[in-house]
Design a protein around this motif. Sequence first.
Motif, short mmCIF file in Angstrom:
data_model
loop_
_atom_site.label_atom_id
_atom_site.label_comp_id
_atom_site.label_asym_id
_atom_site.label_seq_id
_atom_site.Cartn_x
_atom_site.Cartn_y
_atom_site.Cartn_z
N VAL A 36 0.92 -1.20 0.12
CA VAL A 36 0.05 -0.13 0.04
C VAL A 36 0.96 1.28 -0.01
O VAL A 36 1.81 1.50 0.89
CB VAL A 36 -1.09 0.08 1.27
N PHE A 37 0.73 2.17 -0.75
CA PHE A 37 1.35 3.26 -1.19
C PHE A 37 0.88 4.60 -0.82
O PHE A 37 -0.21 4.69 -1.06
CB PHE A 37 1.99 3.48 -2.73
N HIS A 38 1.29 5.58 -0.22
CA HIS A 38 0.91 6.82 -0.02
C HIS A 38 0.88 7.57 -1.19
O HIS A 38 1.94 7.49 -2.29
CB HIS A 38 1.67 7.79 0.97
N THR A 39 -0.16 8.50 -1.57
CA THR A 39 -0.23 9.01 -2.79
C THR A 39 1.09 10.17 -3.12
O THR A 39 1.33 10.58 -4.49
CB THR A 39 -1.54 9.84 -3.05
N ASN A 40 1.53 10.79 -2.18
CA ASN A 40 2.67 11.69 -2.18
C ASN A 40 3.88 10.96 -2.25
O ASN A 40 5.13 11.54 -2.41
CB ASN A 40 2.60 12.68 -1.09
N GLY A 41 4.01 9.55 -2.06
CA GLY A 41 5.32 9.04 -2.06
C GLY A 41 6.08 9.01 -0.79
O GLY A 41 7.37 8.84 -0.97
N SER A 42 5.80 9.49 0.09
CA SER A 42 6.51 9.88 1.20
C SER A 42 6.50 8.88 2.40
O SER A 42 7.46 8.94 3.26
CB SER A 42 6.07 10.96 2.11
N ASP A 43 5.83 7.80 2.37
CA ASP A 43 5.90 6.85 3.49
C ASP A 43 6.37 5.47 3.14
O ASP A 43 6.46 4.93 1.92
CB ASP A 43 4.40 6.48 4.13
N GLY A 44 6.92 4.77 4.10
CA GLY A 44 7.52 3.58 3.94
C GLY A 44 8.99 3.47 3.29
O GLY A 44 9.47 4.46 2.51
N GLU A 45 9.56 2.39 3.18
CA GLU A 45 10.73 2.03 2.59
C GLU A 45 10.61 2.18 1.01
O GLU A 45 11.48 2.61 0.39
CB GLU A 45 11.37 0.55 2.87
N LEU A 46 9.52 1.64 0.56
CA LEU A 46 9.40 1.63 -1.00
C LEU A 46 8.18 2.68 -1.17
O LEU A 46 7.19 2.73 -0.57
CB LEU A 46 8.77 0.37 -1.40
N LYS A 47 8.56 3.75 -2.01
CA LYS A 47 7.85 4.95 -2.08
C LYS A 47 7.05 4.84 -3.28
O LYS A 47 6.12 5.52 -3.51
CB LYS A 47 8.71 6.20 -2.14
N THR A 48 7.39 4.08 -4.45
CA THR A 48 6.59 3.95 -5.68
C THR A 48 6.36 2.55 -6.06
O THR A 48 7.22 1.80 -5.84
CB THR A 48 7.35 4.76 -6.75
N PRO A 49 5.58 2.13 -6.98
CA PRO A 49 5.23 0.90 -7.39
C PRO A 49 6.55 0.65 -8.27
O PRO A 49 6.96 -0.64 -8.27
CB PRO A 49 4.11 0.89 -8.37
N ALA A 50 7.33 1.44 -8.87
CA ALA A 50 8.49 1.12 -9.84
C ALA A 50 9.48 0.51 -8.72
O ALA A 50 10.40 -0.36 -9.08
CB ALA A 50 9.10 2.32 -10.61
N GLU A 51 9.69 1.23 -7.51
CA GLU A 51 10.60 0.61 -6.61
C GLU A 51 10.21 -0.76 -6.06
O GLU A 51 11.25 -1.86 -5.82
CB GLU A 51 10.76 1.52 -5.51
N PHE A 52 8.93 -1.06 -5.95
CA PHE A 52 8.72 -2.37 -5.56
C PHE A 52 8.81 -3.22 -6.57
O PHE A 52 9.49 -4.49 -6.42
CB PHE A 52 7.02 -2.40 -5.55
N TRP A 53 8.61 -3.19 -8.06
CA TRP A 53 8.98 -3.94 -8.90
C TRP A 53 10.57 -4.16 -8.94
O TRP A 53 10.95 -5.56 -9.14
CB TRP A 53 8.78 -3.31 -10.35
N LYS B 55 -7.02 6.87 3.65
CA LYS B 55 -7.11 8.09 3.10
C LYS B 55 -5.88 8.48 2.48
O LYS B 55 -4.74 8.28 2.98
CB LYS B 55 -7.54 9.25 4.04
N ASP B 56 -5.71 8.82 1.03
CA ASP B 56 -4.56 9.21 0.39
C ASP B 56 -3.64 7.96 0.17
O ASP B 56 -2.33 8.41 0.15
CB ASP B 56 -3.90 10.50 1.18
N THR B 57 -3.95 6.83 0.23
CA THR B 57 -3.24 5.64 -0.21
C THR B 57 -4.03 4.82 -1.24
O THR B 57 -5.09 4.87 -1.57
CB THR B 57 -2.94 4.75 0.96
N PHE B 58 -3.00 3.90 -2.09
CA PHE B 58 -3.63 2.98 -2.91
C PHE B 58 -2.55 1.79 -2.91
O PHE B 58 -1.84 1.73 -2.50
CB PHE B 58 -3.63 3.60 -4.44
N PRO B 59 -3.48 0.50 -2.91
CA PRO B 59 -3.16 -0.62 -2.97
C PRO B 59 -2.52 -0.99 -4.27
O PRO B 59 -2.99 -0.53 -5.52
CB PRO B 59 -4.07 -1.57 -2.65
N TYR B 60 -1.41 -1.82 -4.40
CA TYR B 60 -0.60 -2.34 -5.75
C TYR B 60 -0.15 -3.51 -5.52
O TYR B 60 0.36 -3.92 -4.38
CB TYR B 60 0.40 -1.34 -5.79
N MET B 61 -0.45 -4.30 -6.45
CA MET B 61 0.05 -5.87 -6.34
C MET B 61 0.84 -6.24 -7.43
O MET B 61 0.30 -6.17 -8.58
CB MET B 61 -1.26 -6.66 -6.08
#
Length: 298
Positions: A146-163, A204-210
């Motif tokens: 689950v990513f934050h829309t502003n890319g500020s939270d967590g070790e992985l900030k974007t789906p690209a980094e997750f990949w 709020k202001d987050t989205f899931p990515y799988m």
Amino acid sequence: MDWLARMNRALDYIEMNLCGEIELSEVAKQACCSSYQFQRMFSFITNVSLSEYIRRRRLTLAAIDLQNSDEKVIDIAMRYGYESPVSFARAFQLLHGVNPAIARQEGTALKAYPRLSFLISIKGAEAMNYRIETKESFEVFGMERVFHTNGSDGELKTPAEFWQQSHANGEVERLAGNAGDLPGNVSVDLHKVHALCSYRKTEKDTFPYMLCAFKSESSKTHGYTTITIPAYTWAVFSSDPFTWDQFNETIDTMYQRFFSEWLPTAGYEQIDGMEFEIYGAKDNLNYLELWFAVRRIN
């Protein structure tokens, strides 16, 4: 058109709140979509991020205030969301090329970023390859973040980094190995691992990515998250064949054309931002399909 009205209503909300708090969830509400969906649409259509647009608008108005009043710099800075003269001066210098004090001098050259408005542009562009399909419910399984829309939270900030991380630690290959046989209604040219976005509600202001695989009778799903995709109508857009060094350009162009050319005029709207990125290969070249869950606008 209704799509244009919703998008411009969101811009109206932004404009009315440049001197206060701008809630991304409220911006998205005005456009009748999720925060993530609106920010993606905005960036693909305008080639600038929503946060950068807001920053430019605020600093444009701040420059006008500096030139047309004797207010203290700190008061103007706080009006547009800056907590100190230092942070305001740094941002102002970055955009305008001069500090706020210099901006008050007659003849100083400054930059102005006007308010945007969304319009339909007739481009006569090249054809878009798409089809409308209604699919019954099916299941996918895989690794979820689950990513934050502003890319500020967590070790992985974007789906690209997750990949990137999942390729580096072997999780993509393990998922492909556990996928088993492809379901009978899926093309044999597809890869085993794909991507799914905005398939459930999150905070709020987050989205899931799988990173996901289609579930079949031979799939090994233990330890993975399984998602049931309801029956939907899908707008499916297909790329021309490409090599991997062309991937970023290919996918960015497809998203940009979907949001800026197809969606505003097709008589459909996207459902909750749900979408698949489906990957395949044929004749030693790659291809990509983007699946958008849609419904016809009455």
